[in-house]
Design an enzyme around this catalytic site. Structure first.
Site, PDB file in Angstrom:
ATOM      1  N   GLU A   1      10.159   8.349 -16.942  1.00  0.00           N
ATOM      2  CA  GLU A   1       8.795   8.857 -17.168  1.00  0.00           C
ATOM      3  C   GLU A   1       8.294   8.500 -18.566  1.00  0.00           C
ATOM      4  O   GLU A   1       7.141   8.104 -18.754  1.00  0.00           O
ATOM      5  CB  GLU A   1       8.758  10.378 -17.004  1.00  0.00           C
TER       6      GLU A   1
ATOM      7  N   LYS B   1      16.745  21.655 -11.187  1.00  0.00           N
ATOM      8  CA  LYS B   1      16.051  20.403 -11.503  1.00  0.00           C
ATOM      9  C   LYS B   1      16.928  19.351 -12.171  1.00  0.00           C
ATOM     10  O   LYS B   1      17.798  19.664 -12.960  1.00  0.00           O
ATOM     11  CB  LYS B   1      14.851  20.681 -12.420  1.00  0.00           C
TER      12      LYS B   1
ATOM     13  N   SER C   1      15.739  21.436 -16.367  1.00  0.00           N
ATOM     14  CA  SER C   1      14.542  22.245 -16.633  1.00  0.00           C
ATOM     15  C   SER C   1      14.962  23.522 -17.322  1.00  0.00           C
ATOM     16  O   SER C   1      16.025  24.079 -17.034  1.00  0.00           O
ATOM     17  CB  SER C   1      13.852  22.563 -15.308  1.00  0.00           C
TER      18      SER C   1
ATOM     19  N   HIS D   1       0.833  -1.223   0.000  1.00  0.00           N
ATOM     20  CA  HIS D   1       0.000   0.000   0.000  1.00  0.00           C
ATOM     21  C   HIS D   1       0.861   1.264   0.000  1.00  0.00           C
ATOM     22  O   HIS D   1       0.417   2.312   0.461  1.00  0.00           O
ATOM     23  CB  HIS D   1      -0.953   0.033   1.201  1.00  0.00           C
TER      24      HIS D   1
END
Ligand code: ARG
Length: 463
Positions: free
Chosen positions: A289, A282, A276, A155
């Site tokens: 992804e 970043k 970024s 979970h």
């Protein structure tokens, strides 16, 4: 004039030509189409269906056509619809009218099914090799992390500690099943449909087995209608690719989470991350992804193919031309992901101390306290309740189990003795799960050995 233009009195509409042509994408099959034609023409010769001299001339011409297509010299046109007609047209240009004998006893319907099978056979081989490389990278990380304790989750709540190596090996076995499924599918892919003709077979005394042997097939499709009308072997590849994508995507999700400041468990190498345009600080896990994201298009191709097939009467229907782009794109998508994945895993920095700190600051050793009381004779359901009380008390006082004194422990159960402090350390907790497949160090080592043996016996360990 079209190669099939005999019964027509008008030229085709140009928009229709563009709409029905597949050459823009099925040119990818050129190599396989010509490989199939070479085997077919040799069979025509051996069976005495066309004169040997004609067959030799055609074979020579086909080689030249292949070279010209591969070098980009040959012009492939929508006017000639697909790769099969374009090759035949180029062949006739090359060797003259005798080239028209190539299509004796054959249809584009069995020809295209053959090309698809030859393409997939190669694609499956490459996918298996790429999967093995990813497995090797995961195994290397597992070996380097046989002492790295991390929180295991259910979970997404900390549950019980596990070795990071154990976690890596979970994916190795998933990919192993993916490989097995691909291998198994080869039994069905690797059969020759050639000789089925348009649908009913052919009047010429062809030798289907000869062609099958020549092309390295394990056998021939048993039924000519089936041979030209099913694409279940494509569906199977798309389904297998979907499962591989699912497995990759779950690992991607974990990599994304683990790279966040919230987890801070791993750092992906600079060479596999991006920055970024606005925020100078970043470092984004774009590969992970995007692999996760591209899972959607792979699933889409599977559903697309199934849907295309579902209402088709036997045998061939033009709808089936829709089998190609999804299959090509699925393979290309998978190939890109797997090729990047191996080096991304290899170069991933594992932040062992952060994982360990996370394990120290949680209650993932609570099961071990309950199991300890069971060892002293208490029924598990009772010990579960006692430990629940201990945990609640700790939460209320801002403590973890190992912060308690022996007196405090004993206030919950007289059965607890001083050995509890060792029982509850992360290393002891991990190594206590000394069951086949479990997270104890020696069990993870066993899993690594098992996986390596499988890769070795398949000849895939040196990739
Ligand atoms: N381009 C076609 C396809 O990919 C080849 C088979 C065409 N057969 C036919 N009878 N029109 O499906």
């Amino acid at each position: 004039m079209k190669l099939w233009g005999g019964r027509f009195t008008k030229p085709t509409n140009q928009l229709m030509d563009e709409y029905t042509a597949s050459i823009t994408f099925d040119k990818k099959l050129a190599k396989y189409d010509i490989q199939g034609s070479l085997a077919h023409v040799e069979m025509l010769k051996v069976c005495g269906i066309i004169p040997a001299a004609d067959a030799d001339k055609i074979a020579e011409g086909l080689q030249i056509v292949l070279e010209k297509i591969e070098s980009g010299e040959a012009e492939l046109s929508e006017e000639h619809e697909d790769i099969h007609m374009n090759v035949e047209k180029l062949l006739i240009e090359e060797v003259g009218a005798v080239g028209g004998k190539l299509h004796t006893g054959r249809s584009r319907n069995d020809q295209v099914a053959l090309d698809m099978r030859l393409y997939l056979r190669d694609a499956i081989g490459t996918t298996i090799q790429l999967l093995a490389a990813v497995q090797k990278s995961l195994i290397n990380q597992a070996k380097a992390n046989l002492d790295t304790v991390m929180p295991g989750y259910t979970h997404l709540q900390r549950a019980q500690p596990v070795l990071f190596g154990h976690h890596m090996m979970a994916y190795v076995f998933m990919f192993q099943r993916d490989t097995e499924r691909l291998m198994d599918s080869l039994k069905r892919v690797n059969k020759s449909p050639l000789g089925a003709g348009a649908l009913a077979g052919t009047t010429f005394p062809i030798d289907r087995q000869f062609v099958a042997d020549k092309l390295g097939f394990d056998g021939i499709c048993e039924n000519s209608l089936d041979a030209v009308s099913d694409r279940d072997f494509v569906v199977e590849f798309l389904a297998n690719a979907s499962l591989i994508s699912t497995h990759l995507s779950r690992l991607c999700e974990e990599l994304v989470q683990w790279s966040s400041a919230e987890f801070n468990f791993v750092e992906l190498d600079d060479s596999f991350t991006t920055g970024s345009s606005m925020m100078p600080q970043k470092k984004n896990p774009d590969v992970a992804e995007l692999v996760r994201g591209k899972t959607g298009r792979v699933y889409g191709h599977l559903i697309g193919m199934l849907t295309t097939l579902k209402g088709l009467p036997l045998a061939y229907n033009k709808d089936m031309q829709e089998d190609k782009e999804g299959m090509f794109d699925t393979f290309e998508t998978l190939k890109g992901a797997l090729a990047l994945f191996a080096p991304m895993i290899d170069t991933m920095h594992v932040k062992k101390e952060n994982m360990y700190a996370a394990v120290k600051n949680d209650f993932s050793n609570a099961t071990d306290l309950a199991d300890y009381l069971v060892g002293k004779g208490m029924p598990f359901r009772e010990s579960h309740a006692v430990v629940g009380q201990v945990v609640l008390n700790c939460i209320n006082n801002g403590k973890y189990l190992l912060d308690l004194t022996l007196d405090e422990f004993q206030s919950f159960s007289e059965l607890i003795e001083s050995d509890i402090f060792d029982v509850l350390t992360p290393e002891t907790v991990v190594n206590a799960r000394d069951v086949a497949g479990g997270t104890a160090k020696r069990r993870v080592e066993e899993q690594i050995k098992q996986a390596e043996q499988v890769l070795d016996s398949a000849g895939l360990s040196e990739l």
